[in-house]
Design a protein around this motif. Structure first.
Motif, short mmCIF file in Angstrom:
data_model
loop_
_atom_site.label_atom_id
_atom_site.label_comp_id
_atom_site.label_asym_id
_atom_site.label_seq_id
_atom_site.Cartn_x
_atom_site.Cartn_y
_atom_site.Cartn_z
N PRO A 16 -12.44 3.90 3.58
CA PRO A 16 -11.06 3.46 3.70
C PRO A 16 -10.95 1.98 3.33
O PRO A 16 -11.66 1.16 3.88
CB PRO A 16 -10.73 3.69 5.18
N VAL A 61 -6.70 -13.21 4.75
CA VAL A 61 -6.19 -12.14 3.87
C VAL A 61 -6.48 -10.78 4.50
O VAL A 61 -7.62 -10.51 4.88
CB VAL A 61 -6.84 -12.18 2.47
N GLY A 106 -19.54 0.13 0.04
CA GLY A 106 -20.34 1.13 -0.65
C GLY A 106 -21.08 2.05 0.29
O GLY A 106 -20.89 2.02 1.51
N GLY A 117 -6.60 -6.69 4.07
CA GLY A 117 -6.57 -5.55 3.17
C GLY A 117 -5.98 -4.37 3.94
O GLY A 117 -4.84 -4.45 4.41
N SER A 118 -6.78 -3.30 4.10
CA SER A 118 -6.27 -2.17 4.89
C SER A 118 -6.74 -2.24 6.34
O SER A 118 -6.50 -1.32 7.12
CB SER A 118 -6.67 -0.84 4.25
N GLY A 119 -7.44 -3.31 6.71
CA GLY A 119 -7.82 -3.51 8.11
C GLY A 119 -8.90 -2.56 8.60
O GLY A 119 -8.98 -2.28 9.80
N VAL A 153 -8.28 -12.09 -3.81
CA VAL A 153 -8.48 -11.19 -4.95
C VAL A 153 -7.13 -10.54 -5.24
O VAL A 153 -6.52 -9.95 -4.34
CB VAL A 153 -9.50 -10.07 -4.61
P1 FAD Z 1 -10.06 -5.50 5.53
O1 FAD Z 1 -10.79 -4.81 6.62
O2 FAD Z 1 -8.60 -5.65 5.65
O3 FAD Z 1 -10.73 -6.92 5.24
C1 FAD Z 1 -12.13 -7.04 5.18
C2 FAD Z 1 -12.47 -8.42 4.62
O4 FAD Z 1 -12.03 -8.50 3.26
C3 FAD Z 1 -11.76 -9.56 5.36
O5 FAD Z 1 -12.64 -10.66 5.41
C4 FAD Z 1 -10.57 -9.86 4.47
O6 FAD Z 1 -10.11 -11.19 4.59
C5 FAD Z 1 -11.17 -9.62 3.09
N1 FAD Z 1 -10.15 -9.25 2.11
C6 FAD Z 1 -9.36 -8.16 2.12
N2 FAD Z 1 -8.56 -8.14 1.05
C7 FAD Z 1 -8.83 -9.27 0.35
C8 FAD Z 1 -8.33 -9.84 -0.87
N3 FAD Z 1 -7.36 -9.25 -1.58
N4 FAD Z 1 -8.83 -11.02 -1.28
C9 FAD Z 1 -9.80 -11.65 -0.57
N5 FAD Z 1 -10.33 -11.15 0.56
C10 FAD Z 1 -9.84 -9.98 1.02
N6 FAD Z 1 -17.55 0.37 4.45
C11 FAD Z 1 -18.51 0.61 3.53
O7 FAD Z 1 -18.90 -0.32 2.80
N7 FAD Z 1 -19.05 1.85 3.38
C12 FAD Z 1 -18.65 2.90 4.13
O8 FAD Z 1 -19.15 4.00 3.94
C13 FAD Z 1 -17.61 2.69 5.08
N8 FAD Z 1 -17.16 3.71 5.85
C14 FAD Z 1 -16.13 3.47 6.73
C15 FAD Z 1 -15.63 4.55 7.47
C16 FAD Z 1 -14.59 4.35 8.36
C17 FAD Z 1 -14.05 5.53 9.14
C18 FAD Z 1 -14.01 3.06 8.50
C19 FAD Z 1 -12.85 2.84 9.44
C20 FAD Z 1 -14.52 2.00 7.80
C21 FAD Z 1 -15.59 2.18 6.91
N9 FAD Z 1 -16.13 1.13 6.17
C22 FAD Z 1 -17.09 1.38 5.23
C23 FAD Z 1 -15.62 -0.24 6.34
C24 FAD Z 1 -14.45 -0.56 5.40
O9 FAD Z 1 -13.94 0.63 4.82
C25 FAD Z 1 -14.89 -1.51 4.27
O10 FAD Z 1 -15.45 -2.71 4.78
C26 FAD Z 1 -13.75 -1.89 3.35
O11 FAD Z 1 -14.24 -2.65 2.28
C27 FAD Z 1 -12.66 -2.68 4.06
O12 FAD Z 1 -11.59 -2.84 3.17
P2 FAD Z 1 -10.13 -3.27 3.70
O13 FAD Z 1 -9.22 -3.24 2.55
O14 FAD Z 1 -9.75 -2.43 4.87
O15 FAD Z 1 -10.40 -4.77 4.13
#
Ligand code: FAD
Ligand code: EPU
Length: 287
Positions: A122, A50, A134, A52-54, A178
């Motif tokens: 993000p 799955v 978080g 999300g926003s990568g 989710v």
């Molecule tokens: P993805 O990166 O696309 O996926 C992450 C995981 O979630 C994967 O295992 C995916 O399979 C799973 N997933 C995604 N969507 C679903 C769904 N609908 N159902 C089931 N599983 C799913 N993280 C923090 O916690 N705190 C920070 O302060 C923080 N700062 C950041 C700053 C920058 C500049 C960047 C680039 C990243 C940062 N991150 C931070 C990391 C990131 O933002 C988090 O981990 C965020 O939760 C990733 O969400 P995403 O939607 O991009 O998920």
């Protein structure tokens, strides 16, 4: 006039995953974009991952063999916070494809507190729940009451207490998607929420703005991985175009056209030179 089928089915196409990740690394995969439960059922019939926003992903250069399922527009609307706070309610269902930064801003404007700690993260809601995203000011699990999961071909509502939320971790059942989250926010004022958000923004001010996937490693208990990497003198350490950021030791940045191989070699080098074991926060696909 063209006839539109009642259900068009998932939109399937081959993509380069580097175009779908913030680190801008990774090879090809088949992307399955879904808009409803029927689409989800079809998309999850084969092995899948799955997306999300990568923003927390390191994808292999060869890409992935699994289907990559992404929730489409139907899962991405903004909730009507204004209506929910006017009605004196503070619980609201939010689609898993809803962008978190927009949600944080909307909640602030509506004077609802609870998401301030997530300012600047993000993500889409599904990814933030899956990672329990978080900062030290608050995490996703502070606001999640329940989630709707698509699992084993059907939707179910699971209370937050059964999701095993801990630091940057959620115990989602294997193969669960989710689809929505029920958030509980506390009525406050836009000014108070803005003030709390400004504190979080300030704490992030030193983070790099270039291509990355956020912090590479989880903080070891009572420690900061960024500080440990900094103290080991590793800022600026580089393999190909993958580099330990000068701004923050726990950010591995792509300063050009880094490959997953470059990033992997750099992660190994960092780990070997830091005296404390470091656990990866990123999710790795295709390794
Ligand atoms: P993805 O990166 O696309 O996926 C992450 C995981 O979630 C994967 O295992 C995916 O399979 C799973 N997933 C995604 N969507 C679903 C769904 N609908 N159902 C089931 N599983 C799913 N993280 C923090 O916690 N705190 C920070 O302060 C923080 N700062 C950041 C700053 C920058 C500049 C960047 C680039 C990243 C940062 N991150 C931070 C990391 C990131 O933002 C988090 O981990 C965020 O939760 C990733 O969400 P995403 O939607 O991009 O998920
Ligand atoms: N520090 C250094 N050198 C560095 C980096 C940090 O000395 O290169 C020091 C700082 O000066 C500070 C301490 O280490 O005294 C902690 O640093 P910071 O406040 O930046 O917090 P962090 O623990 O490194 C965590 C999260 C971030 C989150 C920030 C803001 C983890 C792994 N990281 O970073 O989350 O944005 O707090 O609260 O939990 C992420 O998870 O992807 C992420 C970016």
């Amino acid at each position: 006039m063209a006839l539109t089928p009642a259900t068009a089915g998932p939109r399937v196409r081959r993509v380069r995953l580097r175009d779908y990740t913030t680190l801008r690394v990774g090879g090809e995969a088949e992307l399955w974009e879904v808009e409803n439960e029927e689409d989800l059922r079809e998309a999850t019939r084969g092995p899948f991952l799955v997306l999300g926003s990568g923003a927390n992903l390191l994808v292999a250069d060869a890409g992935v063999a699994e289907r990559v399922v992404r929730l489409g527009r139907a899962y991405g609307g903004m909730p009507d916070f204004a209506a929910s706070s006017l009605a004196g309610r503070s619980e609201v269902w939010v689609g898993a494809a809803t962008p978190l930064p927009g949600l944080v801003r909307r909640a602030q404007r509506a004077g609802l507190s609870g998401l301030e700690g997530l300012a600047g993260v993000p993500a889409v809601v599904g990814g933030a729940v899956a990672m329990n995203a978080g900062t030290r000011f608050g995490e996703m699990s502070d606001s999640v009451v329940a989630v709707e999961l698509f699992v084993n071909g059907a939707l179910e509502i699971v209370p937050a207490s059964e999701l095993g939320f801990t630091y940057r971790h959620t115990d989602l059942p294997a193969g669960a998607v989710v689809t929505r989250a029920l958030l509980r926010l506390t009525p406050s004022t836009p000014e108070a929420v803005a003030e709390a958000t400004a504190v979080v923004d300030a704490a992030r001010a030193g983070q790099p703005k270039v291509k990355s996937a956020g912090c590479a490693f989880k903080n070891p208990p009572g420690e900061s991985a960024g500080r440990l990497i900094d103290e080991a003198g590793l800022k600026g350490l580089r393999v190909g175009d993958a580099m330990v950021s000068f701004e923050h030791g726990n950010f591995i940045v792509n300063v050009g056209t880094a490959t997953a191989e470059d990033v992997t070699a750099l992660l190994a080098e960092v780990r070997s030179r830091v005296p404390v074991p470091l656990e990866l926060e990123w999710r790795r696909w295709g390794f």
